[in-house]
Design a protein around this motif. Structure first.
Motif, PDB file in Angstrom:
ATOM      1  N   ILE A  20       0.832  -1.204   0.000  1.00 36.86           N
ATOM      2  CA  ILE A  20       0.000   0.000   0.000  1.00 36.86           C
ATOM      3  C   ILE A  20       0.867   1.254   0.000  1.00 36.86           C
ATOM      4  CG2 ILE A  20      -1.727   1.274   1.318  1.00 36.86           C
ATOM      5  CD1 ILE A  20      -2.678  -1.499   2.335  1.00 36.86           C
ATOM      6  N   CYS A  21       1.951   1.244   0.743  1.00 38.07           N
ATOM      7  CA  CYS A  21       2.813   2.429   0.837  1.00 38.07           C
ATOM      8  C   CYS A  21       3.326   2.845  -0.541  1.00 38.07           C
ATOM      9  CB  CYS A  21       3.994   2.149   1.745  1.00 38.07           C
ATOM     10  SG  CYS A  21       3.551   1.902   3.465  1.00 38.07           S
ATOM     11  N   ARG A  22       3.697   1.888  -1.350  1.00 36.82           N
ATOM     12  CA  ARG A  22       4.252   2.179  -2.675  1.00 36.82           C
ATOM     13  C   ARG A  22       3.253   1.981  -3.797  1.00 36.82           C
ATOM     14  NH1 ARG A  22       8.664   5.266  -2.785  1.00 36.82           N
ATOM     15  NH2 ARG A  22      10.204   4.549  -1.274  1.00 36.82           N
ATOM     16  N   GLY A  23       2.053   1.497  -3.462  1.00 33.07           N
ATOM     17  CA  GLY A  23       1.029   1.274  -4.479  1.00 33.07           C
ATOM     18  C   GLY A  23       1.430   0.210  -5.476  1.00 33.07           C
ATOM     19  N   ALA A  24       2.180  -0.777  -5.017  1.00 34.49           N
ATOM     20  CA  ALA A  24       2.654  -1.829  -5.917  1.00 34.49           C
ATOM     21  C   ALA A  24       1.645  -2.972  -5.965  1.00 34.49           C
ATOM     22  CB  ALA A  24       4.010  -2.348  -5.455  1.00 34.49           C
ATOM     23  N   SER A  25       1.219  -3.311  -7.166  1.00 29.49           N
ATOM     24  CA  SER A  25       0.251  -4.388  -7.333  1.00 29.49           C
ATOM     25  C   SER A  25       0.959  -5.731  -7.385  1.00 29.49           C
ATOM     26  CB  SER A  25      -0.554  -4.183  -8.612  1.00 29.49           C
ATOM     27  OG  SER A  25       0.275  -4.388  -9.733  1.00 29.49           O
ATOM     28  N   GLU A  26       0.156  -6.781  -7.240  1.00 23.58           N
ATOM     29  CA  GLU A  26       0.695  -8.135  -7.308  1.00 23.58           C
ATOM     30  C   GLU A  26       1.388  -8.350  -8.662  1.00 23.58           C
ATOM     31  OE1 GLU A  26      -2.282 -11.043  -6.485  1.00 23.58           O
ATOM     32  OE2 GLU A  26      -0.898 -12.705  -6.666  1.00 23.58           O
ATOM     33  N   ARG A  27       0.805  -7.811  -9.715  1.00 21.15           N
ATOM     34  CA  ARG A  27       1.388  -7.969 -11.053  1.00 21.15           C
ATOM     35  C   ARG A  27       2.755  -7.269 -11.146  1.00 21.15           C
ATOM     36  NH1 ARG A  27      -2.450  -6.490 -15.673  1.00 21.15           N
ATOM     37  NH2 ARG A  27      -3.212  -8.528 -15.125  1.00 21.15           N
TER      38      ARG A  27
END
Ligand code: FES
Length: 86
Positions: A20-27
Motif C-alpha cells: 500500500i505504501c508504494r502502491g505496488a500491485s501483485e502484477r
C-alpha cells in the motif's frame, strides 16, 4: 455461480495492491520477481516494501512461490545421464 466466475476473473487479473505504501500491485511485484529479484532486499531496491513493512509477509510468500524447486542431485537429468554413461 456468477459470484464465483467474477472472483475467478479477478484472481487472474492479479492487479491487487499488495504494498500500500508504494502502491505496488501483485502484477508489478511478480514482474520484478520475474526480472530477477529473488530476495526481499532486492524488491526493496526496486521501491517495493521499503516503507512500513506491513507487506513483507506477502512479499516473502510471493518470493517463495516463485523460487525454483530444489533439485535432488541423485535425480537431476544431467547427473543421471553422466552416471549412465560411466
Ligand atoms: S505496505 Fe509495503 S512498505 Fe508499507
Amino acid at each position: 455461480m456468477r459470484v464465483l466466475r467474477l472472483s475467478l476473473k479477478y484472481r487472474k487479473v492479479k492487479n491487487v495492491i499488495v504494498c500500500i505504501c508504494r502502491g505496488a500491485s501483485e502484477r508489478q511485484i511478480q514482474n520484478a520477481i520475474d526480472a530477477g529479484a529473488s530476495t526481499l532486499r532486492e524488491l526493496q531496491r526496486c521501491g517495493i516494501g521499503d516503507q512500513c513493512g506491513s507487506c513483507h509477509v506477502s512479499l516473502r510468500t510471493m518470493l517463495a512461490a516463485s523460487a525454483p524447486e530444489p533439485v535432488c542431485p541423485a535425480h537431476a537429468p544431467e547427473l543421471t545421464a553422466v552416471s549412465a554413461m560411466a
